[in-house]
Write a protein that holds these residues in place. Structure first.
Motif, PDB file in Angstrom:
ATOM      1  N   TRP A  63       0.825  -1.200   0.000  1.00 46.49           N
ATOM      2  CA  TRP A  63       0.000   0.000   0.000  1.00 46.49           C
ATOM      3  C   TRP A  63       0.860   1.251   0.000  1.00 46.49           C
ATOM      4  O   TRP A  63       1.996   1.242   0.425  1.00 46.49           O
ATOM      5  CB  TRP A  63      -0.940   0.017   1.193  1.00 46.49           C
ATOM      6  CG  TRP A  63      -0.244  -0.009   2.532  1.00 46.49           C
ATOM      7  CD1 TRP A  63       0.240  -1.091   3.186  1.00 46.49           C
ATOM      8  CD2 TRP A  63       0.061   1.121   3.359  1.00 46.49           C
ATOM      9  NE1 TRP A  63       0.821  -0.719   4.364  1.00 46.49           N
ATOM     10  CE2 TRP A  63       0.728   0.635   4.501  1.00 46.49           C
ATOM     11  CE3 TRP A  63      -0.159   2.488   3.238  1.00 46.49           C
ATOM     12  CZ2 TRP A  63       1.164   1.468   5.512  1.00 46.49           C
ATOM     13  CZ3 TRP A  63       0.280   3.324   4.260  1.00 46.49           C
ATOM     14  CH2 TRP A  63       0.930   2.801   5.378  1.00 46.49           C
ATOM     15  N   CYS A  64       0.304   2.314  -0.530  1.00 47.62           N
ATOM     16  CA  CYS A  64       0.900   3.653  -0.465  1.00 47.62           C
ATOM     17  C   CYS A  64      -0.071   4.599   0.227  1.00 47.62           C
ATOM     18  O   CYS A  64       0.314   5.420   1.023  1.00 47.62           O
ATOM     19  CB  CYS A  64       1.212   4.181  -1.861  1.00 47.62           C
ATOM     20  SG  CYS A  64       2.578   3.340  -2.647  1.00 47.62           S
ATOM     21  N   LEU A  65      -1.346   4.480  -0.128  1.00 49.52           N
ATOM     22  CA  LEU A  65      -2.399   5.278   0.491  1.00 49.52           C
ATOM     23  C   LEU A  65      -3.374   4.324   1.175  1.00 49.52           C
ATOM     24  O   LEU A  65      -3.896   3.400   0.546  1.00 49.52           O
ATOM     25  CB  LEU A  65      -3.143   6.118  -0.544  1.00 49.52           C
ATOM     26  CG  LEU A  65      -2.307   7.152  -1.296  1.00 49.52           C
ATOM     27  CD1 LEU A  65      -3.109   7.748  -2.434  1.00 49.52           C
ATOM     28  CD2 LEU A  65      -1.855   8.235  -0.325  1.00 49.52           C
ATOM     29  N   SER A 103      -6.483   4.630   2.304  1.00 50.55           N
ATOM     30  CA  SER A 103      -7.862   4.570   1.805  1.00 50.55           C
ATOM     31  C   SER A 103      -7.934   3.964   0.412  1.00 50.55           C
ATOM     32  O   SER A 103      -8.845   3.193   0.114  1.00 50.55           O
ATOM     33  CB  SER A 103      -8.494   5.966   1.823  1.00 50.55           C
ATOM     34  OG  SER A 103      -7.749   6.833   0.986  1.00 50.55           O
ATOM     35  N   ALA A 104      -6.988   4.278  -0.443  1.00 43.82           N
ATOM     36  CA  ALA A 104      -7.043   3.781  -1.820  1.00 43.82           C
ATOM     37  C   ALA A 104      -6.567   2.335  -1.928  1.00 43.82           C
ATOM     38  O   ALA A 104      -7.190   1.522  -2.604  1.00 43.82           O
ATOM     39  CB  ALA A 104      -6.202   4.671  -2.730  1.00 43.82           C
ATOM     40  N   ASN A 105      -5.468   1.997  -1.272  1.00 46.51           N
ATOM     41  CA  ASN A 105      -4.883   0.675  -1.447  1.00 46.51           C
ATOM     42  C   ASN A 105      -5.375  -0.374  -0.467  1.00 46.51           C
ATOM     43  O   ASN A 105      -5.441  -1.553  -0.815  1.00 46.51           O
ATOM     44  CB  ASN A 105      -3.355   0.752  -1.345  1.00 46.51           C
ATOM     45  CG  ASN A 105      -2.746   1.678  -2.379  1.00 46.51           C
ATOM     46  OD1 ASN A 105      -2.084   2.620  -2.012  1.00 46.51           O
ATOM     47  ND2 ASN A 105      -2.991   1.435  -3.655  1.00 46.51           N
ATOM     48  N   GLY A 108      -9.843   0.353  -0.455  1.00 43.86           N
ATOM     49  CA  GLY A 108     -10.342   0.241  -1.827  1.00 43.86           C
ATOM     50  C   GLY A 108     -11.794   0.643  -1.917  1.00 43.86           C
ATOM     51  O   GLY A 108     -12.213   1.660  -1.389  1.00 43.86           O
ATOM     52  N   THR A 109     -12.583  -0.204  -2.568  1.00 44.69           N
ATOM     53  CA  THR A 109     -14.009   0.090  -2.729  1.00 44.69           C
ATOM     54  C   THR A 109     -14.845  -0.457  -1.578  1.00 44.69           C
ATOM     55  O   THR A 109     -16.059  -0.282  -1.552  1.00 44.69           O
ATOM     56  CB  THR A 109     -14.520  -0.518  -4.045  1.00 44.69           C
ATOM     57  OG1 THR A 109     -14.306  -1.930  -4.014  1.00 44.69           O
ATOM     58  CG2 THR A 109     -13.809   0.107  -5.233  1.00 44.69           C
ATOM     59  N   SER A 141     -12.702  -5.576   3.327  1.00 45.62           N
ATOM     60  CA  SER A 141     -11.460  -5.484   2.580  1.00 45.62           C
ATOM     61  C   SER A 141     -10.536  -6.660   2.905  1.00 45.62           C
ATOM     62  O   SER A 141      -9.908  -7.242   2.013  1.00 45.62           O
ATOM     63  CB  SER A 141     -10.760  -4.161   2.914  1.00 45.62           C
ATOM     64  OG  SER A 141      -9.576  -4.036   2.164  1.00 45.62           O
TER      65      SER A 141
END
Length: 167
Positions: free
Chosen positions: A32-34, A36-38, A41-42, A49
């Protein structure tokens, strides 16, 4: 190798720590880097997740998770044994060692103990039983050719003795 400072990883079997557990395992095992994004995700929750991540997790990743939980199971078992021992159940290894040492003392002639004997015993970092076991193990390893040369040099160093004033 990462070095984790602080308490051990959370348990997988405590429902009140489930979000903390799933978030921690995703942080540990998923690139992961972010966050919330990595990591999320959705998905709306950490549990969702994590469940999605586990569907495609490698056997090695699943083994890591099993080993993390195994630590907690061993810790629980050790605590239960101590509790059982305190209630008059089986003896702990320390109690067995003390009883064996008391038997050795009873079998030997009575000798006068000095203050030095008491202080030396209190300052000892390693039980004599464990120290003798290590010496024997190193001797066997040395004669078996595990170490390149004899005598075997170790990194073991006797703990510092308490300073005393003469006079």
């Amino acid at each position: 190798m990462p070095k984790f400072i602080g308490r051990w990883f959370p348990r997988s079997d405590k429902t009140d720590e489930q979000d903390f557990y799933t978030a921690s395992m995703l942080l540990l095992l998923k690139p992961w880097c972010l966050i919330s994004a990595n990591l999320l995700g959705t998905h709306i929750t950490w549990a969702d997740s994590f469940s999605h991540f586990m569907l495609s997790a490698s056997p090695q990743t699943k083994n890591i998770l099993t080993n993390i939980q195994y630590f907690h199971e061993c810790s629980d078992r050790a605590k239960n044994l101590i509790d059982y021992s305190m209630q008059g159940g089986i003896l702990t290894q320390c109690e067995v060692d003390v009883q064996q040492q008391e038997q050795v003392v009873e079998d030997e002639e009575e000798t006068e103990l000095t203050e030095w004997d008491v202080e030396h015993t209190k300052a000892s970092c390693v039980s004599s039983h464990l120290e003798n076991f290590c010496i024997d193990a190193l001797a066997i390893a040395g004669t078996s050719g595990i170490f390149p040369t004899l005598p075997v040099e170790t990194v073991y160093r006797q703990g510092a003795q308490t300073a005393m004033m003469d006079g």
